[in-house]
Design a protein around this motif. Sequence first.
Motif, short mmCIF file in Angstrom:
data_model
loop_
_atom_site.label_atom_id
_atom_site.label_comp_id
_atom_site.label_asym_id
_atom_site.label_seq_id
_atom_site.Cartn_x
_atom_site.Cartn_y
_atom_site.Cartn_z
N THR A 7 1.00 -0.78 0.20
CA THR A 7 -0.08 0.62 0.09
C THR A 7 1.19 1.15 0.31
O THR A 7 0.70 2.04 -0.70
N GLN A 8 1.92 1.28 0.83
CA GLN A 8 2.79 2.73 1.03
C GLN A 8 3.52 2.38 -0.68
O GLN A 8 3.38 4.09 -0.54
N THR A 53 0.85 4.55 -2.71
CA THR A 53 1.09 5.83 -2.14
C THR A 53 2.16 6.92 -1.84
O THR A 53 1.93 7.86 -2.53
#
Lengths: 199, 250
Positions: free
Chosen positions: A177-178, A181
């Motif tokens: 996820t990081q 983003t």
Amino acid sequence: MLVSTFMGAVTTLQTGANLVSPFVPRFIISNVVREMTILELAPTIMAVIYAGKVGSSMAGGLGTMRITEQIDALEVMGINAASYLVLPKIVASILMYPLLVIVAAVCALMGGYLVGTLTGLLTPTEYVYGIRYAFNPYFITFALIKTFVFAFLISTISSFKGYYTQGGALEVGIASTQAVTSSIIAILLADYFLAYLLI
Amino acid sequence: MIKIKDISKSFSDKQVLAGISGELEKGKTNLIIGSSGTGKSVLLKCIVGLIQPDTGSVFFDLRNFTEADKEMKSDIRREIGMLFQGGALFDSKNVQENVMFPLDILTKMSPAEKIERVNFCLKRVGLEGVNKKMPSEISGGMKKRVGIARAIVNNPNYLFCDEPNSGLDPQTSILIDELIMEITHEFDITTVVVTHDMNSVLGIGEKIMFLYKGNKLWEGSNNDLIHSGVKELDDFVFTNKVMRSLKDKA
Ligand SMILES: Nc1ncnc2c1ncn2[C@@H]1O[C@H](COP(=O)(O)OP(=O)(O)O)[C@@H](O)[C@H]1O
Ligand SMILES: [Mg+2]
């Protein structure tokens, strides 16, 4: 491809809706579509999609290799795991992503053509004339520079996040996820600075 | 023979290893035992060079690995085989490619020689006819066997195993333990096994090093284990009733 076709279609319709003045020739619509697609929409929107799909899977893959000790296994054999695993991913991205963007741009222009002519907003001749009107080849170069930079950013950031995962399966999810983003933020910043520096 | 001298390691301000020294003997299964979180894996990783210790050095048959130059490091690495906790097979490669991988990168063997060696090792660990299977298609015990085959494929002088039977049923665990011990004797390897499994400790502990909170509290063989007189070791060994009744009899 679907996304980019609709991207072109929607841009055409909206530009058409905003250009109601009879003094503005119709072909300006497709001219605007061209500029927006090549310069901004195709490289940037595709980068966001690419980060979501490829970036997250790179981070997930490397993160899994890290927590299941596959990376340690390579290191014990004396292989520099970072360059062995990460370098090919960066190279592949830098080679493939520009091609992807070219395909996307072509799709977007065709999507715009279809919708523009089917809705009677402008004639095929006007659309094609607009696409070719006042064409500045430097914009293509600029768009390609953008794609190289974005591809590099997405692949290095995602690989970095995955490679340095610590912990278990949960952390692999977080890393992926990081990766998305952070990549998207980097893309938007780079987009701004490139426009500022190069145009 | 591997000699470790005064190895210590801290992560940020937490000391994990506090100056460990000892010898790991050739042709024997040397065990590093202790409860979870005492730093066994960290010690093992310091020995093979995956973690740089803060102080201390590791000698592989008198060669100082910690201070070796690049060339000698890679020479020593060629002689190391390692079995990881979950097997650490490469998911994108099938069984045969996994076992062959060290040969691909460390040797100049011809394809035919490599295949022959791979099949020999797979047969040695009791696996035949699974060459083309992917790691996701085989059981945990089979993964460990493939991991062992990969670890021994390049004829190592040193074999390291981190928790070789974690996640396996007791019967499979014993088979894997025995396999490791047999291979150690057969090829005269210096084998180091990290474990907290008492069955392994008693079964294959030819030489045992007991770690407690980053210190080595005891060393000896499985025969001396129950008379150690070290309280922490007794607490570790005699956790269940069967073990305690064994001690009372002894
Ligand atoms: N890379 C690391 N960074 C920080 N702490 C670590 C790291 N590796 C291990 N530790 C800590 O060191 C201690 C010992 O870990 P480990 O050697 O894995 O224990 P075990 O004896 O169960 O194998 C644990 O408390 C763990 O949290
Ligand atoms: Mg451990």
